[in-house]
Motif scaffolding. Sequence first.
Motif, PDB file in Angstrom:
ATOM      1  N   GLY A 197       7.079  -9.989   6.607  1.00 49.18           N
ATOM      2  CA  GLY A 197       5.698 -10.429   6.596  1.00 49.18           C
ATOM      3  C   GLY A 197       5.158 -10.510   5.190  1.00 49.18           C
ATOM      4  O   GLY A 197       5.891 -10.508   4.204  1.00 49.18           O
ATOM      5  N   SER A 198       3.871 -10.598   5.129  1.00 48.97           N
ATOM      6  CA  SER A 198       3.185 -10.835   3.874  1.00 48.97           C
ATOM      7  C   SER A 198       3.132  -9.599   2.983  1.00 48.97           C
ATOM      8  O   SER A 198       3.441  -8.488   3.401  1.00 48.97           O
ATOM      9  N   ARG A 199       2.720  -9.851   1.750  1.00 49.72           N
ATOM     10  CA  ARG A 199       2.502  -8.746   0.813  1.00 49.72           C
ATOM     11  C   ARG A 199       1.422  -7.811   1.340  1.00 49.72           C
ATOM     12  O   ARG A 199       1.523  -6.597   1.195  1.00 49.72           O
ATOM     13  N   LYS A 200       0.403  -8.362   1.995  1.00 50.42           N
ATOM     14  CA  LYS A 200      -0.667  -7.533   2.537  1.00 50.42           C
ATOM     15  C   LYS A 200      -0.152  -6.595   3.625  1.00 50.42           C
ATOM     16  O   LYS A 200      -0.607  -5.463   3.761  1.00 50.42           O
ATOM     17  N   ALA A 201       0.820  -7.083   4.406  1.00 52.14           N
ATOM     18  CA  ALA A 201       1.402  -6.232   5.446  1.00 52.14           C
ATOM     19  C   ALA A 201       2.119  -5.046   4.830  1.00 52.14           C
ATOM     20  O   ALA A 201       1.995  -3.907   5.303  1.00 52.14           O
ATOM     21  N   ARG A 202       2.870  -5.293   3.749  1.00 47.18           N
ATOM     22  CA  ARG A 202       3.577  -4.199   3.076  1.00 47.18           C
ATOM     23  C   ARG A 202       2.584  -3.236   2.429  1.00 47.18           C
ATOM     24  O   ARG A 202       2.769  -2.023   2.467  1.00 47.18           O
ATOM     25  N   GLU A 203       1.553  -3.795   1.830  1.00 45.07           N
ATOM     26  CA  GLU A 203       0.543  -2.945   1.185  1.00 45.07           C
ATOM     27  C   GLU A 203      -0.197  -2.094   2.217  1.00 45.07           C
ATOM     28  O   GLU A 203      -0.536  -0.939   1.954  1.00 45.07           O
ATOM     29  N   THR A 204      -0.440  -2.662   3.385  1.00 49.15           N
ATOM     30  CA  THR A 204      -1.113  -1.916   4.449  1.00 49.15           C
ATOM     31  C   THR A 204      -0.246  -0.759   4.923  1.00 49.15           C
ATOM     32  O   THR A 204      -0.725   0.362   5.123  1.00 49.15           O
ATOM     33  N   LEU A 205       1.043  -1.036   5.091  1.00 44.70           N
ATOM     34  CA  LEU A 205       1.973   0.012   5.493  1.00 44.70           C
ATOM     35  C   LEU A 205       2.017   1.124   4.450  1.00 44.70           C
ATOM     36  O   LEU A 205       1.967   2.316   4.784  1.00 44.70           O
ATOM     37  N   ASP A 206       2.090   0.761   3.190  1.00 40.94           N
ATOM     38  CA  ASP A 206       2.123   1.749   2.109  1.00 40.94           C
ATOM     39  C   ASP A 206       0.827   2.564   2.062  1.00 40.94           C
ATOM     40  O   ASP A 206       0.845   3.759   1.774  1.00 40.94           O
ATOM     41  N   PHE A 207      -0.287   1.900   2.338  1.00 40.35           N
ATOM     42  CA  PHE A 207      -1.580   2.590   2.350  1.00 40.35           C
ATOM     43  C   PHE A 207      -1.609   3.666   3.430  1.00 40.35           C
ATOM     44  O   PHE A 207      -1.988   4.815   3.173  1.00 40.35           O
ATOM     45  N   LEU A 208      -1.188   3.307   4.637  1.00 43.00           N
ATOM     46  CA  LEU A 208      -1.184   4.266   5.751  1.00 43.00           C
ATOM     47  C   LEU A 208      -0.222   5.412   5.483  1.00 43.00           C
ATOM     48  O   LEU A 208      -0.551   6.584   5.709  1.00 43.00           O
ATOM     49  N   ARG A 209       0.972   5.073   5.000  1.00 49.27           N
ATOM     50  CA  ARG A 209       1.960   6.115   4.688  1.00 49.27           C
ATOM     51  C   ARG A 209       1.433   7.065   3.626  1.00 49.27           C
ATOM     52  O   ARG A 209       1.637   8.284   3.708  1.00 49.27           O
ATOM     53  N   GLY A 210       0.748   6.519   2.625  1.00 49.69           N
ATOM     54  CA  GLY A 210       0.223   7.359   1.553  1.00 49.69           C
ATOM     55  C   GLY A 210      -0.813   8.345   2.048  1.00 49.69           C
ATOM     56  O   GLY A 210      -0.830   9.513   1.629  1.00 49.69           O
ATOM     57  N   LYS A 211      -1.672   7.904   2.955  1.00 46.82           N
ATOM     58  CA  LYS A 211      -2.687   8.789   3.511  1.00 46.82           C
ATOM     59  C   LYS A 211      -2.053   9.925   4.316  1.00 46.82           C
ATOM     60  O   LYS A 211      -2.518  11.065   4.284  1.00 46.82           O
ATOM     61  N   ILE A 212      -0.977   9.608   5.038  1.00 50.99           N
ATOM     62  CA  ILE A 212      -0.298  10.615   5.867  1.00 50.99           C
ATOM     63  C   ILE A 212       0.539  11.552   5.003  1.00 50.99           C
ATOM     64  O   ILE A 212       0.448  12.773   5.119  1.00 50.99           O
ATOM     65  N   ALA A 213       1.356  10.991   4.125  1.00 48.26           N
ATOM     66  CA  ALA A 213       2.231  11.808   3.279  1.00 48.26           C
ATOM     67  C   ALA A 213       1.430  12.704   2.347  1.00 48.26           C
ATOM     68  O   ALA A 213       1.864  13.806   2.003  1.00 48.26           O
ATOM     69  N   GLY A 214       0.254  12.245   1.931  1.00 43.01           N
ATOM     70  CA  GLY A 214      -0.588  13.041   1.033  1.00 43.01           C
ATOM     71  C   GLY A 214      -1.473  14.039   1.748  1.00 43.01           C
ATOM     72  O   GLY A 214      -2.296  14.705   1.116  1.00 43.01           O
ATOM     73  N   ASP A 215      -1.312  14.133   3.084  1.00 46.67           N
ATOM     74  CA  ASP A 215      -2.069  15.085   3.906  1.00 46.67           C
ATOM     75  C   ASP A 215      -3.563  14.795   3.949  1.00 46.67           C
ATOM     76  O   ASP A 215      -4.356  15.652   4.344  1.00 46.67           O
ATOM     77  N   GLU A 216      -3.965  13.594   3.548  1.00 49.34           N
ATOM     78  CA  GLU A 216      -5.370  13.227   3.715  1.00 49.34           C
ATOM     79  C   GLU A 216      -5.665  13.016   5.199  1.00 49.34           C
ATOM     80  O   GLU A 216      -6.744  13.326   5.684  1.00 49.34           O
ATOM     81  N   TRP A 217      -4.677  12.447   5.889  1.00 49.37           N
ATOM     82  CA  TRP A 217      -4.712  12.387   7.343  1.00 49.37           C
ATOM     83  C   TRP A 217      -3.648  13.356   7.828  1.00 49.37           C
ATOM     84  O   TRP A 217      -2.451  13.127   7.693  1.00 49.37           O
ATOM     85  N   ARG A 218      -4.054  14.445   8.404  1.00 49.42           N
ATOM     86  CA  ARG A 218      -3.135  15.539   8.733  1.00 49.42           C
ATOM     87  C   ARG A 218      -2.561  15.398  10.135  1.00 49.42           C
ATOM     88  O   ARG A 218      -3.126  14.741  11.004  1.00 49.42           O
ATOM     89  N   VAL A 219      -1.424  16.058  10.332  1.00 46.44           N
ATOM     90  CA  VAL A 219      -0.750  16.028  11.625  1.00 46.44           C
ATOM     91  C   VAL A 219      -1.699  16.556  12.704  1.00 46.44           C
ATOM     92  O   VAL A 219      -2.315  17.600  12.551  1.00 46.44           O
TER      93      VAL A 219
END
Length: 251
Positions: free
Chosen positions: A7-29
């Motif tokens: 998909g598009s660059r925006k799709a990859r950026e969106t995925l990276d954004f969500l992963r970053g929020k989760i991996a950084g514990d901003e959005w916690r388990v």
Amino acid sequence: MTTTTRGSRKARETLDFLRGKIAGDEWRVGEMIPKEPELMQLIGVGKSTVREAVRSLAAFGMLETVPGVGTFVRSRTPVSTILTEFLADHDLEEVLVYRRSLEIEAAQHAAINRSEERLGALREAYARSVAAGPEPVDSCDASTAPGSFHLLVVEASGSRLLKDLYLGVMSVLQRAAADGRVILGTTLETMHKDHGAVLEAIEARDVRSAAHSMALHVDRDLGLRTDMLDLSPHTERAASLIDAGYDPNAA
């Protein structure tokens, strides 16, 4: 994790954004992530792009969408999910032993690495539990909820890998508890006493006492319904702790 997304660059950026929020514990388990319209506005993308990214992370077990409710964080990384599936094929007694090792390791590292902020969170969790009064003992499921005493000990260790492993192991035990195969083997009074001893050791940066206190606690915390651990002071494991100099009545 290396994730490739068509998909598009925006799709990859969106995925990276969500992963970053989760991996950084901003959005916690265990927490629900922002709703779809909010994500669209936050990231600046359309509905289909957000949904594609959410589906990708759901496939890795990091997110789970509950129809009519929202999307929740289930794992900070795919490590927990992969480990959960791997351990599901192993004997539950072995999984309990592995969980014991992780909890002890977490307590030892927390005694060394805990920050004042993490220590304060542990104190608050302990105080809340004691002040709650004669309520049912926390379930196996509650031990991975944000703000729970056990998860806070793991987080105080400062090890993200240890946290991922712990969440993976506890996911297996949560499933077993839901099936009635794993049950709690402690009382509310004993749980408070054990948690107090662990907290005191972490406060004092006493690595040895932290390990002993946590070991005794997990020995009488969770067990198999068909083969419960003998929790008397004369068990081989409890006796070894007492012989090592730990007094279970000191806390």
